[in-house]
Design a protein around this motif. Sequence first.
Motif, PDB file in Angstrom:
ATOM      1  N   ASN A 148      10.669   4.592 -23.501  1.00 39.53           N
ATOM      2  CA  ASN A 148       9.258   4.809 -23.750  1.00 39.53           C
ATOM      3  C   ASN A 148       8.630   3.541 -24.329  1.00 39.53           C
ATOM      4  N   PRO A 149       7.812   2.815 -23.555  1.00 35.28           N
ATOM      5  CA  PRO A 149       7.408   3.128 -22.177  1.00 35.28           C
ATOM      6  C   PRO A 149       8.545   2.875 -21.198  1.00 35.28           C
ATOM      7  N   PRO A 150       8.418   3.390 -19.952  1.00 34.74           N
ATOM      8  CA  PRO A 150       9.471   3.168 -18.939  1.00 34.74           C
ATOM      9  C   PRO A 150       9.699   1.681 -18.692  1.00 34.74           C
ATOM     10  N   ILE A 151      10.931   1.343 -18.252  1.00 33.22           N
ATOM     11  CA  ILE A 151      11.312  -0.059 -18.035  1.00 33.22           C
ATOM     12  C   ILE A 151      11.801  -0.218 -16.592  1.00 33.22           C
ATOM     13  N   PRO A 152      11.263  -1.228 -15.862  1.00 33.85           N
ATOM     14  CA  PRO A 152      11.758  -1.479 -14.496  1.00 33.85           C
ATOM     15  C   PRO A 152      13.123  -2.152 -14.531  1.00 33.85           C
ATOM     16  N   GLN A 153      13.991  -1.816 -13.583  1.00 35.27           N
ATOM     17  CA  GLN A 153      15.323  -2.394 -13.503  1.00 35.27           C
ATOM     18  C   GLN A 153      15.618  -2.832 -12.074  1.00 35.27           C
ATOM     19  N   ILE A 154      16.303  -4.003 -11.950  1.00 36.18           N
ATOM     20  CA  ILE A 154      16.868  -4.445 -10.677  1.00 36.18           C
ATOM     21  C   ILE A 154      18.379  -4.373 -10.860  1.00 36.18           C
ATOM     22  N   PRO A 184       0.820  -1.225   0.000  1.00 35.04           N
ATOM     23  CA  PRO A 184       0.000   0.000   0.000  1.00 35.04           C
ATOM     24  C   PRO A 184       0.845   1.262   0.000  1.00 35.04           C
ATOM     25  N   GLY A 185       0.409   2.219  -0.837  1.00 39.36           N
ATOM     26  CA  GLY A 185       1.098   3.500  -0.912  1.00 39.36           C
ATOM     27  C   GLY A 185       2.303   3.503  -1.828  1.00 39.36           C
ATOM     28  N   CYS A 186       2.578   2.361  -2.506  1.00 41.01           N
ATOM     29  CA  CYS A 186       3.749   2.263  -3.375  1.00 41.01           C
ATOM     30  C   CYS A 186       3.327   2.209  -4.836  1.00 41.01           C
ATOM     31  N   GLN A 187       4.231   2.624  -5.705  1.00 44.73           N
ATOM     32  CA  GLN A 187       3.980   2.606  -7.141  1.00 44.73           C
ATOM     33  C   GLN A 187       3.810   1.166  -7.618  1.00 44.73           C
ATOM     34  N   SER A 188       2.699   0.879  -8.278  1.00 50.09           N
ATOM     35  CA  SER A 188       2.392  -0.497  -8.671  1.00 50.09           C
ATOM     36  C   SER A 188       2.772  -0.812 -10.112  1.00 50.09           C
ATOM     37  N   GLN A 189       3.004   0.203 -10.939  1.00 51.63           N
ATOM     38  CA  GLN A 189       3.307  -0.016 -12.356  1.00 51.63           C
ATOM     39  C   GLN A 189       4.571   0.742 -12.743  1.00 51.63           C
ATOM     40  N   CYS A 190       5.337   0.133 -13.651  1.00 53.06           N
ATOM     41  CA  CYS A 190       6.426   0.845 -14.342  1.00 53.06           C
ATOM     42  C   CYS A 190       6.277   0.501 -15.806  1.00 53.06           C
ATOM     43  N   GLY A 191       5.788   1.451 -16.586  1.00 53.22           N
ATOM     44  CA  GLY A 191       5.492   1.142 -17.977  1.00 53.22           C
ATOM     45  C   GLY A 191       4.357   0.129 -18.049  1.00 53.22           C
ATOM     46  N   ASN A 192       4.591  -0.983 -18.741  1.00 54.01           N
ATOM     47  CA  ASN A 192       3.579  -2.025 -18.895  1.00 54.01           C
ATOM     48  C   ASN A 192       3.744  -3.156 -17.889  1.00 54.01           C
ATOM     49  N   VAL A 193       4.659  -3.019 -16.923  1.00 54.10           N
ATOM     50  CA  VAL A 193       4.985  -4.103 -15.996  1.00 54.10           C
ATOM     51  C   VAL A 193       4.433  -3.785 -14.610  1.00 54.10           C
ATOM     52  N   THR A 194       3.691  -4.744 -14.029  1.00 54.93           N
ATOM     53  CA  THR A 194       3.207  -4.627 -12.657  1.00 54.93           C
ATOM     54  C   THR A 194       4.299  -5.080 -11.691  1.00 54.93           C
ATOM     55  N   ILE A 195       4.509  -4.331 -10.614  1.00 59.00           N
ATOM     56  CA  ILE A 195       5.573  -4.624  -9.656  1.00 59.00           C
ATOM     57  C   ILE A 195       4.949  -5.254  -8.408  1.00 59.00           C
ATOM     58  N   PRO A 196       5.046  -6.583  -8.225  1.00 59.73           N
ATOM     59  CA  PRO A 196       4.431  -7.226  -7.064  1.00 59.73           C
ATOM     60  C   PRO A 196       5.408  -7.272  -5.883  1.00 59.73           C
ATOM     61  N   TYR A 197       4.892  -7.115  -4.676  1.00 62.34           N
ATOM     62  CA  TYR A 197       5.703  -7.324  -3.479  1.00 62.34           C
ATOM     63  C   TYR A 197       6.097  -8.808  -3.411  1.00 62.34           C
ATOM     64  N   PRO A 198       7.343  -9.181  -3.025  1.00 60.65           N
ATOM     65  CA  PRO A 198       8.328  -8.406  -2.244  1.00 60.65           C
ATOM     66  C   PRO A 198       9.157  -7.404  -3.041  1.00 60.65           C
TER      67      PRO A 198
END
Length: 765
Positions: A74-80, A38-52
Amino acid sequence: MNNFTRNIELFLFLIMLTITHSSSDVITITKVSNVTKPGCQSQCGNVTIPYPFGIGPSCFLSKWFEVTCNTSFNPPIPQIGTLRVLEFTDYTFRVANKVASQCYDPFGNITEDNPVYSSLGWTSPFSFSQKNQFTLIGCDDFAFFLGPLQANFTSGCIALCSKPEEVLNGSCSGVGCCQTSIPKALKYYYTSVGSMVHNHTTIWSFDPCTYSFLGEQERFTFGGVSDFMDPGFVNRTRASVPMLVDWVVGNLSCSEARTAGVLACQANSECVDSDTGVPGYRCICHNGYQGQPYLEPGCQDINECEDPSNNLCDGVCTNTPGSYTCGCEDGYVGDGLKTGRGCAKKNSEFPVIKFSLGMGLGFLAILIGITWLYFIFKKRNLVKLRQNFFKQNGGLLLKQRIMSIMTREGNVDSTKVFTAQELEKATNKYAEDRILGRGGYGIVYKGILTDQRVVAIKKSRVMDETQIELFINEVIILTRVHHRNVVKLLGCCLESEVPLLVYEYVSNGTLFDHIHKKGTMTWLSWENRLRVAAEAAGAISYLHSATSTPIIHRDVKSANILLDDNYTTKIADFGASRLVPLDQTQVTTLVQGTLGYLDPEYFHTSQLTEKSDVYSFGVVLAELLTGKKPLCMECNEEERNLAKYFIRSLKENRLFQILEPRVVSEGTLEQLQQIGELVKRCLNLVSEERPTMKEVATELEGLRKFTQHPWARRHADEENANLLNVENQQTDLYEESINPYSSTSGISFGFSNNCGFVYPSNILR
């Protein structure tokens, strides 16, 4: 070193690669529950970011699960870290691929050489999934696939073809395309490609570039020659063939995390220990629950009654925690199930029961009859299949040869043809815990026969039907080899798709393990080294000259010298051996062997002689004396090849500096010089100038007898006292110069050992 010489060395290295195929439990990849903290960004571009995993402070479980959203795309890309994540799943996430390549111009010059090094972090909870596969695309090309030094993993591929017509679309079996699997818990890898063709201009027209990559197996389909010619192959592969990365939570098992009070699993979920080889665990919802198992309030109950397709109720559905029940409305009776009696009015209960009972009994009778017929046909087909395999693998020819020998010699007690059922029972149906080892020729299982004899059962990978008669001849001859230092072939089984060979079981490991693994050297005195060497030489000499048909082992190395409970030597693994007719001194064969032990003359001419075994045995002797491996890819150029290093040290009068301290302290100066000269003669590049194995065995026996005299021991102690003082001084200087990094230092960008620090880019120099 010019490019052609480098490529030849790489090709030699691939000869000894053992492409292992590890088995693992199949885990279905499904989309994760899309629940973010809760309270965290759930999307980056077309990718959903699930906890953990999470974006932003306090949005992720630990530092390894922190995700950054790169908005420069474009669209944004999540990175680890530097990994570009394409999608998250239950137990894995997909990342963008990296492709190694090497391209040439029409004149054979290299115009592009791009190796690949990829790292997930040595202490991270991530590892490359075994659902990935290493792939090579090219003609007459090869690729290395090297894991970290800590994982002790090296593999690779060779792709061969001489013309475009040989390459088949969709077929990745070694012609134009080669694939191999990877081990568990792989966190780093390095790959590079090269050509085995000296003049690449001959195939440039259809093979201008070579590619290798690690990618998800189900996402890649070989496109044939068009892949060679496609200038956009690298970009297309990066876009369409991602890599799968397994992830786990923490670095403890479920029970350890529960005891420590740090278990991340929430309500209505269960903890599952990691099966990726990386320490840690995962959390999954109980059956009948769904949601986010890592966040409060945990997994939520599924209301099966709201979805008729999700329950089996024919009457009234009542939801319960994690499940549901079925019943009937007032005035109706039955179990309320679609697959059961359903619901019926009370006044029609008895007719319904009778009808249902009759239908049930009739259906049961039909089911029993069909099942009985199925097992009869299955058993008949199995018997017929085994009979066909028996004929296909030369069973009739083997029986004919056995009868011929019985007529001529009276018995063949040493030859036994086992049934497939016997060996299945002996290996507990080839259970994983019965595997003794894997190799290029097959898998070896430990078996216990009905008479309680323990045996080793070798299951070959492939069988060439054109070589059936030669295979049967070898079985007959090898079962008649009687020598206390040769592993006995007890018999074979021809009722399976590939023949099975049954050997005597040798329990105390290989000489390679005893030389190179820590904590196993206490028994390996100078006298025992001479004994093992003399016994091995005598056994090989016996194969060369004392058998009815001479046998050239062709793969003599310390890993093929076994030791029993009494440390008695046993020569093993005749998978590459060749029988030589008495009227011939050499045979022409496809080059096989292990790099570091391979006779250079045999490699260049393909002419196999008994002297090829002599060269390989010379490398084993050098290995015994120095404790060094035949090849040390992490060592400096001078020490990389043991055979060259030993000869050079002997010429420069530095023999005692490279010998193990225990060898120097226990052997006399005369013995060490004599055995050093023997190794030098065995490693002569001209085979005609090498001694025979009989001469080698005789000389080693002479050294053994000298060692066993009491006065020889006293003489050695006095003679070596001053030499050891000098050696100790040199050792002090040497220890000060050793690189302080160890093989477990955790440095993610290189490897280290006692030969010094080596970056991956230096491995191929």
